[in-house]
Design a protein around this motif. Structure first.
Motif, PDB file in Angstrom:
ATOM      1  N   ALA A  19       0.836  -1.207   0.000  1.00 15.90           N
ATOM      2  CA  ALA A  19       0.000   0.000   0.000  1.00 15.90           C
ATOM      3  C   ALA A  19       0.873   1.261   0.000  1.00 15.90           C
ATOM      4  N   ASN A  20       1.984   1.239   0.747  1.00 17.57           N
ATOM      5  CA  ASN A  20       2.893   2.388   0.778  1.00 17.57           C
ATOM      6  C   ASN A  20       3.560   2.583  -0.582  1.00 17.57           C
ATOM      7  N   VAL A  21       3.943   1.481  -1.213  1.00 16.27           N
ATOM      8  CA  VAL A  21       4.575   1.555  -2.536  1.00 16.27           C
ATOM      9  C   VAL A  21       3.606   2.174  -3.540  1.00 16.27           C
ATOM     10  N   ARG A  22       2.345   1.689  -3.548  1.00 13.26           N
ATOM     11  CA  ARG A  22       1.344   2.227  -4.481  1.00 13.26           C
ATOM     12  C   ARG A  22       1.109   3.726  -4.239  1.00 13.26           C
ATOM     13  N   LEU A  23       1.039   4.107  -2.969  1.00 17.15           N
ATOM     14  CA  LEU A  23       0.843   5.515  -2.622  1.00 17.15           C
ATOM     15  C   LEU A  23       1.988   6.371  -3.174  1.00 17.15           C
ATOM     16  N   LEU A  24       3.223   5.935  -2.955  1.00 14.93           N
ATOM     17  CA  LEU A  24       4.378   6.698  -3.435  1.00 14.93           C
ATOM     18  C   LEU A  24       4.422   6.740  -4.959  1.00 14.93           C
ATOM     19  N   GLU A  25       4.090   5.633  -5.603  1.00 15.34           N
ATOM     20  CA  GLU A  25       4.076   5.620  -7.073  1.00 15.34           C
ATOM     21  C   GLU A  25       3.067   6.634  -7.609  1.00 15.34           C
ATOM     22  N   ARG A  26       1.867   6.645  -7.056  1.00 17.33           N
ATOM     23  CA  ARG A  26       0.834   7.590  -7.510  1.00 17.33           C
ATOM     24  C   ARG A  26       1.267   9.036  -7.247  1.00 17.33           C
ATOM     25  N   LEU A  27       1.809   9.271  -6.077  1.00 20.84           N
ATOM     26  CA  LEU A  27       2.261  10.611  -5.710  1.00 20.84           C
ATOM     27  C   LEU A  27       3.353  11.099  -6.668  1.00 20.84           C
ATOM     28  N   LEU A  28       4.308  10.229  -6.958  1.00 22.26           N
ATOM     29  CA  LEU A  28       5.403  10.610  -7.854  1.00 22.26           C
ATOM     30  C   LEU A  28       4.908  10.831  -9.281  1.00 22.26           C
ATOM     31  N   GLU A  29       4.005   9.983  -9.733  1.00 17.94           N
ATOM     32  CA  GLU A  29       3.448  10.167 -11.078  1.00 17.94           C
ATOM     33  C   GLU A  29       2.721  11.501 -11.183  1.00 17.94           C
ATOM     34  N   LEU A  30       1.964  11.860 -10.135  1.00 16.20           N
ATOM     35  CA  LEU A  30       1.297  13.171 -10.124  1.00 16.20           C
ATOM     36  C   LEU A  30       2.321  14.309 -10.112  1.00 16.20           C
ATOM     37  N   GLY A  31       3.473  14.062  -9.531  1.00 19.35           N
ATOM     38  CA  GLY A  31       4.548  15.059  -9.490  1.00 19.35           C
ATOM     39  C   GLY A  31       5.346  15.135 -10.782  1.00 19.35           C
ATOM     40  N   GLY A  32       5.025  14.295 -11.768  1.00 18.36           N
ATOM     41  CA  GLY A  32       5.707  14.346 -13.063  1.00 18.36           C
ATOM     42  C   GLY A  32       6.816  13.340 -13.243  1.00 18.36           C
TER      43      GLY A  32
END
Length: 201
Positions: A19-32
């Motif tokens: 769940a933490n990995v998915r959260l960070l992946e989504r956050l980073l993708e939103l950050g470009g």
């Protein structure tokens, strides 16, 4: 940091909680950020690190063996001293001792979970910009070293030519002294000679 640098940055995410990995992946993708690799298996970190060659590692501390501290030590052995490769620790461990240990082991920054998304992106951006500046400085130093080597070679060549010129001037001086005396004596002999047949020679 520029858009191209953001899009090109490679980020490795290490956390044993999916769940933490998915959260960070989504956050980073939103950050470009689009060049992401992640693992929930601490045993996979080193092979992934070697294969992916990340610009930044996001690392959890509290994992089964190897834990984040051991991974930091392993990464330290792989990263050359002159290379700035940031590791941002993201952990639920709030103890000052853990923070001290992580930073002493090579982490460049430390955030406690749950974290603020904006703060994480800002810290990631700052760490990647610092890496970019380190790389630019290293490249500039390498160019300067090449220039210094070239100028040193030019200076040595100029010194060799100057030494050769001094040697030639010295040889010419050594030859000119006796030659001047001989020419002078010949002129004196010629001036003292009255016979037209001798003067014609």
């Amino acid at each position: 940091m520029g858009d191209a640098a953001v899009q090109g940055a490679r980020i490795l995410i290490v956390d044993d909680e999916p769940a933490n990995v998915r959260l960070l992946e989504r956050l980073l993708e939103l950050g470009g950020y689009s060049h992401l690799k992640s693992t929930t298996d601490p045993q996979r970190v080193l092979p992934l690190f070697k294969e992916f060659a990340p610009d930044l590692v996001l690392l959890d501390l509290l994992m089964p063996r190897p834990d984040g501290f051991e991974i930091l030590e392993q990464l330290k052995a792989l990263i050359p001293d002159e290379t700035y490769l940031p590791v941002l620790v993201l952990t639920a461990d709030i103890t000052p001792e853990s923070k001290r240990r992580a930073l002493a082991a090579g982490a460049k920054d430390f955030l406690i979970k749950p974290f603020d998304a904006t703060e994480v992106l800002l810290r990631i951006g700052n760490l990647l910009e610092t890496r970019r500046l380190h790389q630019a400085l290293r490249e500039q130093n390498e160019r300067l070293e090449v220039t210094v080597r070239e100028r040193t070679q030019q200076l040595l060549q100029a010194e060799k030519l100057a030494t050769l010129g001094e040697l030639i001037a010295g040889i010419a001086h050594e030859l000119n002294n006796p030659l001047s005396a001989m020419v002078g004596h010949a002129q004196l002999l010629r001036m003292g000679q009255q016979d037209p047949a001798v003067l014609a020679r």
